[in-house]
Design an enzyme around this catalytic site. Sequence first.
Site, PDB file in Angstrom:
ATOM      1  N   ASP A  98     144.299  -5.746 109.220  1.00  0.00           N
ATOM      2  CA  ASP A  98     144.029  -6.556 110.409  1.00  0.00           C
ATOM      3  C   ASP A  98     143.064  -5.815 111.331  1.00  0.00           C
ATOM      4  O   ASP A  98     142.084  -6.363 111.803  1.00  0.00           O
ATOM      5  CB  ASP A  98     145.323  -6.945 111.141  1.00  0.00           C
ATOM      6  CG  ASP A  98     146.230  -5.763 111.482  1.00  0.00           C
ATOM      7  OD1 ASP A  98     145.935  -4.614 111.080  1.00  0.00           O
ATOM      8  OD2 ASP A  98     147.246  -5.982 112.165  1.00  0.00           O
ATOM      9  N   ASP A 101     142.165   1.178 113.921  1.00  0.00           N
ATOM     10  CA  ASP A 101     142.105   1.734 115.279  1.00  0.00           C
ATOM     11  C   ASP A 101     141.862   3.242 115.164  1.00  0.00           C
ATOM     12  O   ASP A 101     140.710   3.682 115.071  1.00  0.00           O
ATOM     13  CB  ASP A 101     143.417   1.380 115.989  1.00  0.00           C
ATOM     14  CG  ASP A 101     143.496   1.842 117.439  1.00  0.00           C
ATOM     15  OD1 ASP A 101     142.454   2.202 118.004  1.00  0.00           O
ATOM     16  OD2 ASP A 101     144.600   1.823 118.013  1.00  0.00           O
ATOM     17  N   GLY A 103     142.569   4.950 112.591  1.00  0.00           N
ATOM     18  CA  GLY A 103     142.218   5.208 111.187  1.00  0.00           C
ATOM     19  C   GLY A 103     143.345   5.893 110.439  1.00  0.00           C
ATOM     20  O   GLY A 103     143.267   6.082 109.219  1.00  0.00           O
ATOM     21  N   ASN A 104     144.415   6.261 111.144  1.00  0.00           N
ATOM     22  CA  ASN A 104     145.540   6.961 110.500  1.00  0.00           C
ATOM     23  C   ASN A 104     146.178   6.128 109.387  1.00  0.00           C
ATOM     24  O   ASN A 104     146.420   6.639 108.298  1.00  0.00           O
ATOM     25  CB  ASN A 104     146.638   7.282 111.530  1.00  0.00           C
ATOM     26  CG  ASN A 104     146.222   8.405 112.465  1.00  0.00           C
ATOM     27  OD1 ASN A 104     145.458   9.282 112.088  1.00  0.00           O
ATOM     28  ND2 ASN A 104     146.729   8.379 113.690  1.00  0.00           N
ATOM     29  N   LYS A 129     138.018  -1.272 115.549  1.00  0.00           N
ATOM     30  CA  LYS A 129     138.062  -0.840 116.958  1.00  0.00           C
ATOM     31  C   LYS A 129     137.660   0.624 117.003  1.00  0.00           C
ATOM     32  O   LYS A 129     138.271   1.451 116.352  1.00  0.00           O
ATOM     33  CB  LYS A 129     139.481  -1.057 117.504  1.00  0.00           C
ATOM     34  CG  LYS A 129     139.628  -0.735 118.961  1.00  0.00           C
ATOM     35  CD  LYS A 129     140.835  -1.412 119.603  1.00  0.00           C
ATOM     36  CE  LYS A 129     142.155  -0.805 119.186  1.00  0.00           C
ATOM     37  NZ  LYS A 129     143.299  -1.418 119.897  1.00  0.00           N
ATOM     38  N   ASP A 157     149.804  -8.645 116.390  1.00  0.00           N
ATOM     39  CA  ASP A 157     150.905  -8.841 117.328  1.00  0.00           C
ATOM     40  C   ASP A 157     150.920  -7.842 118.470  1.00  0.00           C
ATOM     41  O   ASP A 157     150.293  -6.780 118.411  1.00  0.00           O
ATOM     42  CB  ASP A 157     152.244  -8.690 116.595  1.00  0.00           C
ATOM     43  CG  ASP A 157     152.554  -7.220 116.280  1.00  0.00           C
ATOM     44  OD1 ASP A 157     151.693  -6.557 115.650  1.00  0.00           O
ATOM     45  OD2 ASP A 157     153.625  -6.724 116.697  1.00  0.00           O
TER      46      ASP A 157
HETATM   47  P1  IMP Z   1     145.663   2.902 113.276  1.00  0.00           P
HETATM   48  O1  IMP Z   1     146.578   3.613 112.309  1.00  0.00           O
HETATM   49  O2  IMP Z   1     145.655   3.551 114.625  1.00  0.00           O
HETATM   50  O3  IMP Z   1     144.277   2.667 112.738  1.00  0.00           O
HETATM   51  O4  IMP Z   1     146.294   1.508 113.598  1.00  0.00           O
HETATM   52  C1  IMP Z   1     146.616   0.667 112.641  1.00  0.00           C
HETATM   53  C2  IMP Z   1     147.679  -0.345 113.039  1.00  0.00           C
HETATM   54  O5  IMP Z   1     148.037  -0.336 114.438  1.00  0.00           O
HETATM   55  C3  IMP Z   1     147.093  -1.696 112.779  1.00  0.00           C
HETATM   56  O6  IMP Z   1     147.258  -2.074 111.433  1.00  0.00           O
HETATM   57  C4  IMP Z   1     147.881  -2.547 113.748  1.00  0.00           C
HETATM   58  O7  IMP Z   1     149.098  -2.931 113.153  1.00  0.00           O
HETATM   59  C5  IMP Z   1     148.145  -1.645 114.925  1.00  0.00           C
HETATM   60  N1  IMP Z   1     147.115  -1.881 115.980  1.00  0.00           N
HETATM   61  C6  IMP Z   1     146.136  -1.053 116.384  1.00  0.00           C
HETATM   62  N2  IMP Z   1     145.379  -1.615 117.342  1.00  0.00           N
HETATM   63  C7  IMP Z   1     145.894  -2.854 117.541  1.00  0.00           C
HETATM   64  C8  IMP Z   1     145.522  -3.946 118.401  1.00  0.00           C
HETATM   65  O8  IMP Z   1     144.551  -3.916 119.171  1.00  0.00           O
HETATM   66  N3  IMP Z   1     146.307  -5.063 118.298  1.00  0.00           N
HETATM   67  C9  IMP Z   1     147.369  -5.164 117.455  1.00  0.00           C
HETATM   68  N4  IMP Z   1     147.736  -4.184 116.627  1.00  0.00           N
HETATM   69  C10 IMP Z   1     147.006  -3.024 116.672  1.00  0.00           C
HETATM   70 MG    MG Z   2     148.573  -3.573 110.705  1.00  0.00          MG
END
Ligand code: IMP
Ligand code: MG
Length: 174
Positions: A98, A101, A103-104, A129, A157
Amino acid sequence: MPKLIPILNENDLKQKVKDVSKQISSDYQGCHLILIGVLKGAFIFLADLARQLTIKNIQIDFLRAASYGSDTSSSGTIQLTKDLDTDIKGKDVLLIEDIVDTGNTISFLIGHLKKFNPRSVKICTLIEKRERRKKNVNIDYACHVIEKGFVVGYGLDYAERYRNLPALYDLKND
Ligand code: IMP
Ligand code: MG
């Protein structure tokens, strides 16, 4: 109550998903393509994207990852809470997210998938993002790029709400 500020309407979103599907259909001609959706956020995007692809014999599977942290940012500790049901050895995997963010999550999942020896693994995300990126991940397909904000709707969500909205919104807490 949080405010929902529109960022992409239903028509523009549809068009962007269509454009990415067209590119994927052309790039994966003759490949053994498997779409792997990251639950829960990618369920609507994957459903729309899959139906736009002109490649007829693709496979679909899902993974689920949970990251522990606050409601609006991930902690970096990722746990796999649903694994694949399909053998991906020798196949061309397209991981459908989806939003990327920090990238983790995506880099953890890529590392997991590579253990099963697929022929290739690429990333397709609805939203990229950029502001909080920590991991250097190569995003192959992105429908929409933003710098910051917290996006809800079309599968995304906030505290398990708003996934059903047909367009994308920036959620602002008062
Ligand atoms: P990451 O591991 O920080 O890249 O984030 C990944 C997960 O965090 C995504 O798959 C989302 O489930 C959640 N997430 C990050 N940013 C958003 C946002 O702006 N809206 C909703 N969910 C987010
Ligand atoms: Mg997600």
